[in-house]
Write a protein that holds these residues in place. Sequence first.
Motif, PDB file in Angstrom:
ATOM      1  N   PRO A 129       0.813  -1.223   0.000  1.00 34.35           N
ATOM      2  CA  PRO A 129       0.000   0.000   0.000  1.00 34.35           C
ATOM      3  C   PRO A 129       0.842   1.267   0.000  1.00 34.35           C
ATOM      4  CG  PRO A 129      -0.751  -1.557   1.683  1.00 34.35           C
ATOM      5  CD  PRO A 129       0.590  -2.037   1.213  1.00 34.35           C
ATOM      6  N   GLY A 130       0.352   2.291  -0.696  1.00 38.04           N
ATOM      7  CA  GLY A 130       1.090   3.547  -0.768  1.00 38.04           C
ATOM      8  C   GLY A 130       0.328   4.761  -0.273  1.00 38.04           C
ATOM      9  N   GLU A 131      -0.963   4.597   0.044  1.00 34.88           N
ATOM     10  CA  GLU A 131      -1.777   5.777   0.348  1.00 34.88           C
ATOM     11  C   GLU A 131      -1.294   6.556   1.563  1.00 34.88           C
ATOM     12  OE1 GLU A 131      -6.317   6.841   1.663  1.00 34.88           O
ATOM     13  OE2 GLU A 131      -6.032   5.733  -0.200  1.00 34.88           O
ATOM     14  N   VAL A 132      -0.989   5.882   2.636  1.00 35.35           N
ATOM     15  CA  VAL A 132      -0.542   6.594   3.847  1.00 35.35           C
ATOM     16  C   VAL A 132       0.713   7.404   3.552  1.00 35.35           C
ATOM     17  CG1 VAL A 132       0.346   6.335   6.195  1.00 35.35           C
ATOM     18  CG2 VAL A 132      -1.606   4.965   5.441  1.00 35.35           C
ATOM     19  N   ALA A 133       1.665   6.799   2.866  1.00 34.19           N
ATOM     20  CA  ALA A 133       2.904   7.511   2.510  1.00 34.19           C
ATOM     21  C   ALA A 133       2.598   8.739   1.660  1.00 34.19           C
ATOM     22  CB  ALA A 133       3.860   6.572   1.777  1.00 34.19           C
ATOM     23  N   GLY A 134       1.672   8.588   0.702  1.00 36.47           N
ATOM     24  CA  GLY A 134       1.343   9.698  -0.181  1.00 36.47           C
ATOM     25  C   GLY A 134       0.667  10.845   0.536  1.00 36.47           C
ATOM     26  N   LEU A 135      -0.303  10.544   1.384  1.00 35.98           N
ATOM     27  CA  LEU A 135      -1.016  11.601   2.100  1.00 35.98           C
ATOM     28  C   LEU A 135      -0.112  12.291   3.117  1.00 35.98           C
ATOM     29  CD1 LEU A 135      -4.503   9.905   2.667  1.00 35.98           C
ATOM     30  CD2 LEU A 135      -3.839  11.535   0.887  1.00 35.98           C
ATOM     31  N   VAL A 136       0.733  11.522   3.786  1.00 38.03           N
ATOM     32  CA  VAL A 136       1.672  12.120   4.751  1.00 38.03           C
ATOM     33  C   VAL A 136       2.685  13.014   4.036  1.00 38.03           C
ATOM     34  CG1 VAL A 136       3.526  11.629   6.403  1.00 38.03           C
ATOM     35  CG2 VAL A 136       1.410  10.285   6.459  1.00 38.03           C
ATOM     36  N   TYR A 137       3.171  12.548   2.882  1.00 36.26           N
ATOM     37  CA  TYR A 137       4.131  13.342   2.107  1.00 36.26           C
ATOM     38  C   TYR A 137       3.510  14.680   1.691  1.00 36.26           C
ATOM     39  CZ  TYR A 137       7.712  14.453  -1.405  1.00 36.26           C
ATOM     40  OH  TYR A 137       8.713  15.071  -2.127  1.00 36.26           O
ATOM     41  N   ALA A 138       2.276  14.636   1.214  1.00 36.83           N
ATOM     42  CA  ALA A 138       1.593  15.859   0.785  1.00 36.83           C
ATOM     43  C   ALA A 138       1.418  16.807   1.965  1.00 36.83           C
ATOM     44  CB  ALA A 138       0.244  15.511   0.169  1.00 36.83           C
ATOM     45  N   CYS A 139       1.025  16.268   3.107  1.00 35.90           N
ATOM     46  CA  CYS A 139       0.832  17.082   4.307  1.00 35.90           C
ATOM     47  C   CYS A 139       2.130  17.772   4.717  1.00 35.90           C
ATOM     48  CB  CYS A 139       0.316  16.192   5.438  1.00 35.90           C
ATOM     49  SG  CYS A 139       0.277  16.968   7.066  1.00 35.90           S
ATOM     50  N   GLU A 140       3.208  17.003   4.773  1.00 35.86           N
ATOM     51  CA  GLU A 140       4.478  17.532   5.279  1.00 35.86           C
ATOM     52  C   GLU A 140       5.142  18.512   4.327  1.00 35.86           C
ATOM     53  OE1 GLU A 140       5.735  13.680   8.063  1.00 35.86           O
ATOM     54  OE2 GLU A 140       6.741  14.016   6.133  1.00 35.86           O
ATOM     55  N   ASN A 141       4.898  18.379   3.042  1.00 41.71           N
ATOM     56  CA  ASN A 141       5.619  19.199   2.063  1.00 41.71           C
ATOM     57  C   ASN A 141       4.798  20.321   1.441  1.00 41.71           C
ATOM     58  OD1 ASN A 141       8.439  17.802   1.489  1.00 41.71           O
ATOM     59  ND2 ASN A 141       6.931  16.159   1.768  1.00 41.71           N
ATOM     60  N   TYR A 142       3.465  20.199   1.436  1.00 39.82           N
ATOM     61  CA  TYR A 142       2.660  21.200   0.745  1.00 39.82           C
ATOM     62  C   TYR A 142       1.466  21.696   1.557  1.00 39.82           C
ATOM     63  CZ  TYR A 142       5.572  19.533  -2.996  1.00 39.82           C
ATOM     64  OH  TYR A 142       6.677  19.175  -3.750  1.00 39.82           O
TER      65      TYR A 142
END
Length: 545
Positions: A129-142
């Motif tokens: 699964p990649g969703e958690v990584a993707g949502l966390v990345y978006a939160c932390e960077n943008y």
Amino acid sequence: MGKTDTFKLKDENGKPIYDNRGDSGANGMVAAAKFEATQIGIDIIKKGGNAVDAAVAVGFALGVCEPNASGIGGGGFMNIRMGKSGEIVFLDFREVAPKEARPSMWKINEEGKVANNEKSEGGKAVGVPGEVAGLVYACENYGTMSLEELVKPAIKLAEEGVDVSDALDDDIKTCSIKLEKFEEEGNAFTKYDYNKKHLKNPALANTLRKIAEEGQDGFYKGEIAEKLVNSVVKHGGKMKLSDLENYRVNKIEPVVGTYRGYTVISSPLPSSGGTHVLQILNILENFDMSSFEVNSVEYIHLMSEVFKMCFADRAKYMGDPTFVKVPVTGLTSKEYAKKLADKIELMSKSYEYDHPFDYEPKDTTHYSIADKEGNMVSVTKSISAFFGSGVIPEDTGIMLNCQMRCFSHIEGNANTVGPNKKPLSSMSPTIILKDNKPFAVVGSPGGNRIITAVAQVISKLIDHDMSIKDAINSPRITDESNEIVMYEGRISKEVIEALEIRGHKTQKFGDYDRKFGGVQGIRYMEDGIMEGAGDPRRDGVAIGY
């Protein structure tokens, strides 16, 4: 402007309501597949969050209130345009095959197909699964708000429960055998009461709380990761803890093209979607689309021929670019589109092209978000089939994907399964600019039909100057092979008969049929007001602020 909890999917007589899915707003707009998630997104904007903050919150919330279509056990793509800088960011958080994945992992029957539904159900169907990584990345960077703030509404939803729509209720019934087959402790769906039509998921609430506190590590390491891997292995898969620990979000360049002067920004490989949306638009650009009445004989004939051409190319060329060479520049070139356009006999008959393969997920979700600063976010995410693999690891509430079914099991194919490989996708989260200013945000679920749904909506917005609501509500067709033109029942009988005379085989579906996607869209008006709409083919709704 704005909606309340009085929003209804049906009237007092039990008939679906199709005309209440739009809204407008000057400060922000959220269009998502469920009212609860849409409301959460607009509340985040009201609190001062930007469109990315809202996208993260909506993403987690959809996994609670639309668990049949997406969730933290899946993956997807996020297309972002930052308003102040104009920066375009495309995040690929699609699932990957475990390191030990091979075509030989599946049993093959006498017909040369995967036996016992192993590609779609159980542990061998699960990608990392990649969703958690993707949502966390978006939160932390943008984003501008903390992860804890953005996950909190989803935790509350999971604890208090959500009202179950007819569509979700039907999907739980349809998938009940699969869900019971792999049942473990804490599975909310096998305990679901069809009479109450209300769903709580306390195990998922606890998992979300751990993610809120620990971030990405709360999912990819430790107790949750161990339960996930143990469950996959228990049900026949080969996933290891290292597969989870090594998962990384890819920040990649989107595909960018133009359509009649508008800039179209969409999904790059490993999704074929953006490439073929641009290819379709490039071919259509050779015709005066505004002169055709929408869903007339000529309009549908042209669309059908263009769709078939693009799906033939998709079958021939598309795969994970890390493993195969894909001629994206050629497929999206205006010159190649002109050559294809010249082959179409507009007033004559239908032709056949090479048949595409069909390894696509059809059960997905999409949401679009925009704010007054010009921040635009388009997200498509999935667990592949309704209720994914059917595997929910013990006391986690995580519905695991069955994205491995999107690979080919045949050696030597461009999309053949392999270690750490990403399966082909049609997801097409798209952003459109006019004179480098925001114009629209669109996308859809629907497997192969994502491409055709998104292309039709874009053409209707630009060629026919439709409102976003009218463009989304307008009847759709699709033709993903040479077999049949599938169409919604609102298209006239006379038009269909004329198409059949030209050699098209046809198949009728419902008036608002979810087989034709679930586009959630936003359009910026010239006065700066944002106009949004959800798709009545599913439970979509837009809310503005």
